[in-house]
Scaffold this motif. Sequence first.
Motif, PDB file in Angstrom:
ATOM      1  N   ILE A  54       0.836  -1.201   0.000  1.00  0.00           N
ATOM      2  CA  ILE A  54       0.000   0.000   0.000  1.00  0.00           C
ATOM      3  C   ILE A  54       0.873   1.254   0.000  1.00  0.00           C
ATOM      4  O   ILE A  54       0.611   2.207  -0.736  1.00  0.00           O
ATOM      5  CB  ILE A  54      -0.973  -0.029   1.200  1.00  0.00           C
ATOM      6  CG1 ILE A  54      -2.038  -1.104   0.963  1.00  0.00           C
ATOM      7  CG2 ILE A  54      -1.606   1.339   1.428  1.00  0.00           C
ATOM      8  CD1 ILE A  54      -2.861  -1.465   2.185  1.00  0.00           C
ATOM      9  N   ALA A  82      -2.139   6.879   1.967  1.00  0.00           N
ATOM     10  CA  ALA A  82      -2.075   5.436   1.722  1.00  0.00           C
ATOM     11  C   ALA A  82      -1.045   4.786   2.641  1.00  0.00           C
ATOM     12  O   ALA A  82      -1.307   3.744   3.249  1.00  0.00           O
ATOM     13  CB  ALA A  82      -1.746   5.162   0.251  1.00  0.00           C
ATOM     14  N   LEU A  85      -2.384   4.637   6.196  1.00  0.00           N
ATOM     15  CA  LEU A  85      -3.425   3.615   6.335  1.00  0.00           C
ATOM     16  C   LEU A  85      -2.818   2.210   6.329  1.00  0.00           C
ATOM     17  O   LEU A  85      -3.260   1.329   7.068  1.00  0.00           O
ATOM     18  CB  LEU A  85      -4.470   3.762   5.236  1.00  0.00           C
ATOM     19  CG  LEU A  85      -5.394   4.968   5.386  1.00  0.00           C
ATOM     20  CD1 LEU A  85      -6.197   5.186   4.099  1.00  0.00           C
ATOM     21  CD2 LEU A  85      -6.310   4.798   6.578  1.00  0.00           C
ATOM     22  N   HIS A 101      -6.679  -3.416   5.179  1.00  0.00           N
ATOM     23  CA  HIS A 101      -5.774  -3.484   4.028  1.00  0.00           C
ATOM     24  C   HIS A 101      -6.528  -3.813   2.743  1.00  0.00           C
ATOM     25  O   HIS A 101      -6.258  -3.218   1.696  1.00  0.00           O
ATOM     26  CB  HIS A 101      -4.670  -4.524   4.266  1.00  0.00           C
ATOM     27  CG  HIS A 101      -3.615  -4.060   5.194  1.00  0.00           C
ATOM     28  ND1 HIS A 101      -3.063  -4.872   6.140  1.00  0.00           N
ATOM     29  CD2 HIS A 101      -2.999  -2.868   5.340  1.00  0.00           C
ATOM     30  CE1 HIS A 101      -2.147  -4.201   6.815  1.00  0.00           C
ATOM     31  NE2 HIS A 101      -2.099  -2.981   6.355  1.00  0.00           N
ATOM     32  N   VAL A 104      -8.257  -0.675   1.674  1.00  0.00           N
ATOM     33  CA  VAL A 104      -7.314   0.349   1.194  1.00  0.00           C
ATOM     34  C   VAL A 104      -6.747  -0.038  -0.171  1.00  0.00           C
ATOM     35  O   VAL A 104      -6.543   0.825  -1.027  1.00  0.00           O
ATOM     36  CB  VAL A 104      -6.198   0.613   2.226  1.00  0.00           C
ATOM     37  CG1 VAL A 104      -5.143   1.571   1.670  1.00  0.00           C
ATOM     38  CG2 VAL A 104      -6.783   1.175   3.509  1.00  0.00           C
ATOM     39  N   CYS A 108      -6.892   2.296  -3.290  1.00  0.00           N
ATOM     40  CA  CYS A 108      -5.721   2.628  -4.121  1.00  0.00           C
ATOM     41  C   CYS A 108      -6.051   2.476  -5.599  1.00  0.00           C
ATOM     42  O   CYS A 108      -5.692   3.332  -6.420  1.00  0.00           O
ATOM     43  CB  CYS A 108      -4.533   1.731  -3.756  1.00  0.00           C
ATOM     44  SG  CYS A 108      -3.720   2.116  -2.201  1.00  0.00           S
TER      45      CYS A 108
END
Length: 146
Positions: A54, A82, A85, A101, A104, A108
């Motif tokens: 990430i 990002a 997070l 995750h 996220v 992304c």
Amino acid sequence: MSAADPRGVAHRLAYAGLIPFVAGCALIWLIGGRDLDQHAFVSLALSAYAGLVIAFLGGIHWGLSFARGLPGRQPFVWGVSAALLGWLGVLMSPYAGLALHGGVLIACYAMDRRIYPQLGAADWLTLRFRLTAVSSLSCFLAAAGS
């Protein structure tokens, strides 16, 4: 694609980068509750890898923005967001952190769909979709097994 083709190399390496996601998810389910120490180790390893990926995805926005001179601060703010997070997910318990995750990773991709065309990188979105599908699904399944 020849071995010297940088796009071909990038594609192969990107797909190889899915190995820790798939293997980590599979190991979480295979170990189950039989060995709590191994389960905790694999969960942390997968979470740390997801957080690293990430942060890498956020960093791409920084690099492309510098290289292409995209006006505005959105790619830079997103890059740091990002990474933060991803780090937060590593700090959380596995069932929650891996779920974060997974979310996220999808965020992304959504951000990439918005910004990559402006940065001249829209042709990478098909690969990014495939990578996101496998990596986020691995995180969600691993969270369910944690």
